[in-house]
Design a protein around this motif. Structure first.
Motif, PDB file in Angstrom:
ATOM      1  N   PRO A  12      25.104  27.054  25.348  1.00  0.00           N
ATOM      2  CA  PRO A  12      23.929  26.686  24.557  1.00  0.00           C
ATOM      3  C   PRO A  12      23.841  27.508  23.277  1.00  0.00           C
ATOM      4  CG  PRO A  12      23.284  27.987  26.455  1.00  0.00           C
ATOM      5  CD  PRO A  12      24.736  27.677  26.632  1.00  0.00           C
ATOM      6  N   ARG A  15      19.251  27.705  19.101  1.00  0.00           N
ATOM      7  CA  ARG A  15      18.056  26.870  19.177  1.00  0.00           C
ATOM      8  C   ARG A  15      17.738  26.486  20.618  1.00  0.00           C
ATOM      9  NH1 ARG A  15      15.418  23.853  15.403  1.00  0.00           N
ATOM     10  NH2 ARG A  15      17.048  24.320  13.890  1.00  0.00           N
ATOM     11  N   GLN A  16      18.779  26.113  21.367  1.00  0.00           N
ATOM     12  CA  GLN A  16      18.554  25.735  22.755  1.00  0.00           C
ATOM     13  C   GLN A  16      18.094  26.933  23.593  1.00  0.00           C
ATOM     14  OE1 GLN A  16      21.180  24.912  20.997  1.00  0.00           O
ATOM     15  NE2 GLN A  16      21.105  22.663  20.877  1.00  0.00           N
ATOM     16  N   THR A  17      18.682  28.094  23.293  1.00  0.00           N
ATOM     17  CA  THR A  17      18.267  29.303  24.030  1.00  0.00           C
ATOM     18  C   THR A  17      16.818  29.646  23.743  1.00  0.00           C
ATOM     19  OG1 THR A  17      20.541  30.133  23.906  1.00  0.00           O
ATOM     20  CG2 THR A  17      18.813  31.719  24.449  1.00  0.00           C
ATOM     21  N   THR A  19      14.457  27.550  22.743  1.00  0.00           N
ATOM     22  CA  THR A  19      13.590  26.532  23.340  1.00  0.00           C
ATOM     23  C   THR A  19      13.463  26.715  24.837  1.00  0.00           C
ATOM     24  OG1 THR A  19      14.321  25.012  21.596  1.00  0.00           O
ATOM     25  CG2 THR A  19      13.178  24.036  23.482  1.00  0.00           C
TER      26      THR A  19
END
Length: 366
Positions: A12, A15-17, A19
């Motif tokens: 990830p 940004r994914q982390t 979120t």
């Protein structure tokens, strides 16, 4: 061949982390980062102010005195005096008051210092007898403690060269503050209009309203603080005169100056008055002096301050204590004097900007 999603093979992405973190953690991180940036900025400003201490003290005193004397200037302007003449008369009035008060205090108290020295010696002897008779401390141990304190004070005596430099810096700062005070009284409003003219767009009305609110807050704080400090000095000074405590006028003057440092200044000034009463006239007079100091401070905190300061400059006592402590740690006595008005003005400016933006957000969009 389809393009791979970012982070599809390497795990990830940022940004994914971000979120994936709980909202409480994200909020704490954002607020912590903002607090770190603000604290670093304030720390750097404080260090710069300490390095430029004479200039910073002169600027702070000038702004404070300008806000304090602004009604006098406006009154002279209404009498159709030119701006330069009105500013000069206002500065001369300030100098006359300062010189007159200083001469009055010196003439009334210069003859009392010898008497106070003798009474302090007798007070020390009474305090010594009281300590050795009521506490498990022998005279030898008490003499040892006194000698250690005397050696510490003599070891920390100021350097004559450093003292002369300090006196020179104080004199230079006072002279600079007077010159700047004249120019701010004469041209302060035109300077502010010039600053506003350099700001265009929707930010100009916000800046104008925030600056006006901050200036009104500083003026109300300076005049209200001076009035409250004068009432404190008058009340405690009358009590000292009634109780026949020596040097009542200088102690009242110390109380007046201490009134400009909320909470801490009044406490220190009251403690000095009680100690002088104890050394000069004994424990009964000291207790009566303490009762008078507490009564005057209660009247100030519960009656005068809410009526004089009103809501626009009132701060919570916890905020005042933190501001005074921070100002003292950063810039010493000068920081203690200016920390509360700076905090009050900043809070008023921020509150005004937030209210203006909230009002703009509620307006219907075209």
């Amino acid at each position: 061949m389809a393009a791979e999603e970012p982070g599809a093979t390497g795990g990830p992405g940022p940004r994914q982390t971000w979120t994936a973190l709980p909202w409480l953690v994200r909020t704490a991180v954002l607020w912590s980062a903002c607090l770190v940036v603000v604290a670093a900025g304030l720390y750097l400003l404080g260090k710069i102010a300490v390095l430029l201490a004479p200039l910073a003290i002169a600027l702070a005193a000038t702004i404070f005195l300008t806000a304090l004397l602004d009604p006098v200037l406006l009154l002279l302007r209404r009498l159709r005096l030119p701006a330069a003449l009105a500013a000069l008369c206002t500065v001369l009035l300030l100098l006359g008051i300062l010189v007159g008060v200083g001469a009055l205090v010196w003439n009334l108290t210069a003859s009392q210092f010898d008497q106070l020295s003798q009474e302090l010696t007798q007070g020390v002897d009474r305090s010594r007898d009281f300590v050795t008779s009521t506490l498990p401390v022998s005279e030898a141990q008490l003499d040892r403690l006194v000698d250690q304190a005397r050696q510490g004070l003599s070891g920390s005596s100021p350097d004559p060269v450093a003292g002369a430099r300090t006196v020179t810096e104080v004199f230079g700062s006072a002279l600079l503050a007077l010159v700047l005070l004249f120019f701010l009284l004469k041209d302060g409003r035109s300077m502010w209009h010039w600053v506003l003219s350099r700001v265009s767009g929707p930010n100009q009305p916000v800046l104008a309203e925030a600056g006006r609110a901050g200036w009104q807050t500083l003026g109300a704080y300076s005049r209200g603080t001076m009035f409250i400090a004068a009432v404190d000095a008058l009340g405690i000074g009358l009590a000292l005169v009634v109780l026949q405590v020596p040097l009542a006028l200088p102690l009242a003057l110390i109380t007046f100056l201490g009134g400009f440092v909320p909470i801490i200044g009044a406490t220190v000034a009251g403690a000095v008055a009680v100690l002088v009463a104890l050394a000069a006239n004994g424990p009964t007079t000291a207790l009566l002096t303490l009762a008078a100091v507490i009564a005057v401070q209660q009247i100030e905190g519960n009656l005068l301050e809410p009526l004089v300061m009103k809501r626009q400059v009132r701060l919570h006592p916890a905020v005042i204590l933190v501001a005074v402590t921070a100002g003292t740690l950063i810039a010493g006595i000068a920081g203690a004097f200016v920390s509360v008005p700076i905090t009050a003005v900043l809070w008023r400016v921020i509150d005004t900007v937030q209210q203006r933006r909230s009002a703009s957000a509620l307006l219907p969009t075209q």
